[in-house]
Design an enzyme around this catalytic site. Structure first.
Site, mmCIF file in Angstrom:
data_model
loop_
_atom_site.group_PDB
_atom_site.id
_atom_site.type_symbol
_atom_site.label_atom_id
_atom_site.label_comp_id
_atom_site.label_asym_id
_atom_site.label_seq_id
_atom_site.Cartn_x
_atom_site.Cartn_y
_atom_site.Cartn_z
ATOM 1 N N ASP A 208 8.673 -2.442 13.404
ATOM 2 C CA ASP A 208 8.306 -1.101 12.965
ATOM 3 C C ASP A 208 9.562 -0.230 12.979
ATOM 4 O OD1 ASP A 208 5.543 -1.825 13.021
ATOM 5 O OD2 ASP A 208 5.601 -1.580 15.206
ATOM 6 N N ASP B 284 7.210 -4.096 8.609
ATOM 7 C CA ASP B 284 5.963 -3.938 9.359
ATOM 8 C C ASP B 284 5.535 -2.477 9.213
ATOM 9 O OD1 ASP B 284 3.794 -4.573 10.906
ATOM 10 O OD2 ASP B 284 4.886 -4.907 12.745
ATOM 11 N N ASP C 52 4.009 2.758 14.838
ATOM 12 C CA ASP C 52 2.867 2.201 15.556
ATOM 13 C C ASP C 52 2.826 2.790 16.958
ATOM 14 O OD1 ASP C 52 2.353 0.708 13.328
ATOM 15 O OD2 ASP C 52 2.476 -1.243 14.327
ATOM 16 N N ARG D 200 -3.649 2.696 6.290
ATOM 17 C CA ARG D 200 -3.324 3.055 7.680
ATOM 18 C C ARG D 200 -2.615 4.400 7.759
ATOM 19 N NH1 ARG D 200 -1.224 -2.692 10.362
ATOM 20 N NH2 ARG D 200 -3.014 -3.945 9.696
#
Length: 429
Positions: A207, A246, A250, A302
């Site tokens: 990430d 990715d 997160d 997301r």
């Protein structure tokens, strides 16, 4: 600490936001989270390195200097000046994917070995898969950077960028990240998973920022993008996009008390994840996050997807566009989403029934949200849950009110969010 803006106050705030006052770099480093600004205000607030002594104030412009400056838990302020590329050797020379490859790994050999027409639909194994994993480990040593507790990292000027970097905020507390561009944390060695999604997928590490097991974190006025490797332009192998990224951000593994504000998130498919497993029951009572005044720009999905946490999503602008788009808000397992006064700008034929998706959730509160088309015309109201339930009658969400947000800096009327894209991201403090 809930405050509602009157129309007059909303107009005054909008006028003030249109011309943000510049601040000296030294002032930015000492600034703390404003009173009541989201969940990061709870638990004593978020001050980062504001109390740093002079010897713990750093100005860095190299990868080696940055790595050293952000380590340790003493209060510290790190001013980032210019572009820092994580894919560099100790002497500052650039490193390519070929420089990380070990044990005979090449992409061409990997593709030839694990093509389902040759290998079948079993998980990759053997020397080439082991070489891929070993090569990935070599890259990780160069591009993963760990932030200590009581740290403020702030960009100096408009051109500050951390490229190719996986910034880890792991098992720490009291961290502030502001005025930075996080770009293209790409994985040179994605792995093929033939069982992912029914037809296989390429999965990658890294990430741009991963917040894990941490609390009291403020992420503000940053830009997140794919740099020179936009996902939509990646090739396909085995009939699936060769995904080298990715997430953008997160927040996982019982992290808590986080405010994400005034950021520009651009062009990523799987962008923003809160909680990474339905089975991680230790996340219960954590993952309390506030998202406000962010621009979610052309994201595929997301934005965010949520498990477990009490998550307040208010006054954000969603530019719903592009071929990657699947949904914006994901209501996952035991999620408690309170979605308030957000504006969805629908483009490229996308419709309101796709804005919300149920990933095993039960209830979601949506209030005061609006839509417009192609950045023009009037704003009209939208009931996100009703639109979802009409499109997915076999998988409905309820609207039970299980909690009420306590912390915000004043929720604006949704029509005041037109033009928010000009006020978000790095360089606009």
């Amino acid at each position: 600490m809930r405050r509602r803006l009157t129309p007059a106050l909303a107009l005054a705030l909008a006028a003030a936001l249109a011309a943000p006052a510049p601040a000296a770099a030294d002032d930015l480093g000492r600034r703390v989270l404003p009173e009541g600004d989201g969940w990061a205000w709870a638990g004593g607030g978020t001050t980062g390195g504001a109390d740093a002594t002079d010897e713990n104030v750093f100005r860095v412009s190299t990868a080696a200097g940055f790595r050293e400056a952000i380590a340790g838990d003493e209060p510290k302020i790190v001013y980032v000046d210019g572009l820092i590329d994580a894919n560099t050797a100790a002497d500052g020379s650039p490193l390519s994917c070929d420089d990380y490859a070990v044990d005979g790994y090449t992409r061409e050999a990997y593709l030839a070995a694990y093509d389902p027409e040759v290998w079948g639909w079993e998980d990759p194994s053997g020397p080439l898969e082991e070489a891929r994993a070993a090569s990935q480990d070599v890259q990780a040593e160069h591009i993963r950077y760990r932030v200590g507790s009581n740290t403020t990292i702030v960009g100096v000027g408009d051109g500050t960028e951390l490229t190719g970097m996986n910034l880890l905020v792991h098992n720490v507390e009291n961290v502030i990240l502001r005025n930075l561009t996080f770009s293209d944390a790409h994985d040179c060695f994605p792995g093929w998973d033939p069982g992912d999604g029914g037809s296989g997928n390429w999965n990658s590490e890294y990430d741009q920022i991963e917040v894990s097991g941490s609390r009291n974190v403020w992420i503000d006025h940053n830009t997140f993008d794919d740099g020179d490797r936009p996902g939509a332009e990646q090739p396909e192998y085995f009939g699936r996009r060769y995904e080298v990224h990715d997430g953008l951000l997160d927040i996982v593994r019982a992290s808590d008390l986080v405010t994400v504000s005034w950021n520009h998130f651009e062009g990523r498919d799987k962008a923003l994840l809160l909680g990474n497993s339905d089975g991680r029951t230790t996340d219960r009572g954590h993952l309390r996050v506030t998202w406000h005044h962010n621009h979610f720009d052309g994201l595929g999905q997301r934005a965010p997807r949520v498990r477990y946490g009490q998550v307040h999503v208010y006054n954000n602008l969603y530019t719903v566009s592009g071929d990657l788009y699947q949904y914006s808000l994901g209501a996952g397992f035991e999620s408690q989403l309170y979605v308030e006064n957000n504006l969805f700008d629908l483009r490229d034929g996308h419709t309101t029934d796709a804005l919300l998706y149920n990933w095993g959730g039960t209830d979601m509160v949506g209030t005061g949200n609006g839509v417009m088309t192609d950045g023009r015309g009037r704003v009209t109201g939208v009931d996100l849950v009703a639109e979802h339930n009409a499109a997915h009658p076999d998988d409905p969400l309820g609207t039970e009110l299980t909690w009420v947000p306590q912390y915000d800096t004043g929720v604006q009327p949704v029509h005041a969010l037109r033009g928010l894209e000009r006020k978000t991201g790095a360089g606009l403090l």
